[in-house]
Design an enzyme around this catalytic site. Structure first.
Site, PDB file in Angstrom:
ATOM      1  N   ALA A 142       8.538  71.147  72.014  1.00 12.48           N
ATOM      2  CA  ALA A 142       9.352  71.927  72.941  1.00 12.48           C
ATOM      3  C   ALA A 142       9.324  71.278  74.317  1.00 12.48           C
ATOM      4  CB  ALA A 142       8.835  73.352  73.018  1.00 12.48           C
ATOM      5  N   GLY A 187       7.352  72.028  68.165  1.00  8.99           N
ATOM      6  CA  GLY A 187       8.674  72.520  67.786  1.00  8.99           C
ATOM      7  C   GLY A 187       9.446  71.533  66.929  1.00  8.99           C
ATOM      8  N   GLU A 230       8.246  72.113  63.491  1.00 11.69           N
ATOM      9  CA  GLU A 230       8.771  73.409  63.047  1.00 11.69           C
ATOM     10  C   GLU A 230      10.256  73.305  62.701  1.00 11.69           C
ATOM     11  OE1 GLU A 230       5.932  76.544  65.450  1.00 11.69           O
ATOM     12  OE2 GLU A 230       7.293  75.282  66.604  1.00 11.69           O
ATOM     13  N   GLU A 283       0.070  72.481  69.837  1.00 13.66           N
ATOM     14  CA  GLU A 283       0.199  73.511  70.888  1.00 13.66           C
ATOM     15  C   GLU A 283      -1.152  74.003  71.400  1.00 13.66           C
ATOM     16  OE1 GLU A 283       3.918  74.056  68.271  1.00 13.66           O
ATOM     17  OE2 GLU A 283       1.814  73.498  67.990  1.00 13.66           O
TER      18      GLU A 283
END
Length: 255
Positions: free
Chosen positions: A63, A106, A109, A129
């Site tokens: 992210a 992300g 993911e 993370e």
């Protein structure tokens, strides 16, 4: 400059993440562009399969931390990002991730939202993370656990370490690993093969597999039998069986 490049190769749609200066970090603009284009292609019968990719160096390194750093808990809960991830999850056609380089946070993911993953030997996966004082928030604790099991998910989520493409293959996280020079052609070859198949059957088969992740075996079998029977109303089913009996290649039309 567009943050997502949109291309079409016959029946294959191609979405290429295009923020190389930040290793294709996923910000709001990227997720909105992905969700919007997939929603359009879901309604377009000319597009039968989609490939999602980045570049040789990075699929997506995570992210966009700069965008997230000052957000409050309320802003995170109210963010439109959740609906964008959901729009990608609900895409009904086969979605292939072509992954090279970093697929972290992300990015990992996002790859797991896809139905198939073709990885280059240079691909690296991870959920780092925890090193930022947070945890995965877009499926990293849920989809990853269903794919690789509790112990391996705990390993990645709690340590934040990266794994190689070969490890990911052994864990069942990716479908195939090829040299970096070949991963794009391998993904395109797979996409073209799927695009030649029966669109209705592909969509319902995908739906049935995903249904199994959140249902009992009994409920899953009931759903499978219903959609299996439903396909007998399609022209593609008649064409496929006739082609088999006549020893010729079928011509599927999605009807």
């Amino acid at each position: 400059m567009s943050v997502v490049l949109v291309e079409q190769d016959g029946p294959v749609g191609i979405l290429r993440l295009n923020r190389p200066e930040v290793l294709n970090a996923l910000n709001s603009a990227v997720m909105e562009a992905l969700a919007d284009q997939l929603t359009r292609w879901d309604r377009d019968p000319a597009v039968r399969v989609v490939i999602l990719t980045g570049n040789d160096k990075a699929f997506a390194a995570g992210a966009d931390i700069a965008e997230m750093a000052e957000r409050t808990p309320v802003e995170m809960l109210q963010s439109a990002q959740i609906t964008r991830w959901e729009a990608i999850r609900q895409f009904s056609k086969p979605l292939i991730a072509a992954v090279s380089g970093w697929a972290l946070g992300g990015g990992m993911e996002l790859a797991m939202l896809c139905d198939l993953i073709v990885a280059s030997e240079t691909a690296r996966f991870g959920q780092p993370e925890i090193r930022l004082g947070v945890m995965p928030g877009a499926g990293g604790t849920q989809r990853l656990t269903k794919i690789v099991g509790k112990m391996r998910a705990m390993d990645l989520v709690l340590t934040g370490r990266h794994i190689t493409a070969e490890e990911a293959l052994q864990w069942g996280l990716v479908n195939r690993v090829v040299p970096v020079e070949q991963y794009w052609e391998e993904a395109l070859k797979l996409a073209r093969s799927l695009a030649a198949g029966p669109p209705l059957a592909l969509a319902l088969a995908k739906e049935a597999v995903l249904f199994s992740l959140d249902s009992t075996v009994e409920d899953g079998l009931k759903f499978e039998r219903k959609v299996f029977a439903l396909l007998f109303a399609s022209e593609d089913r008649r064409e496929g069986m006739a082609a088999f009996l006549e020893k010729r290649a079928p011509q599927f039309r999605g009807r």
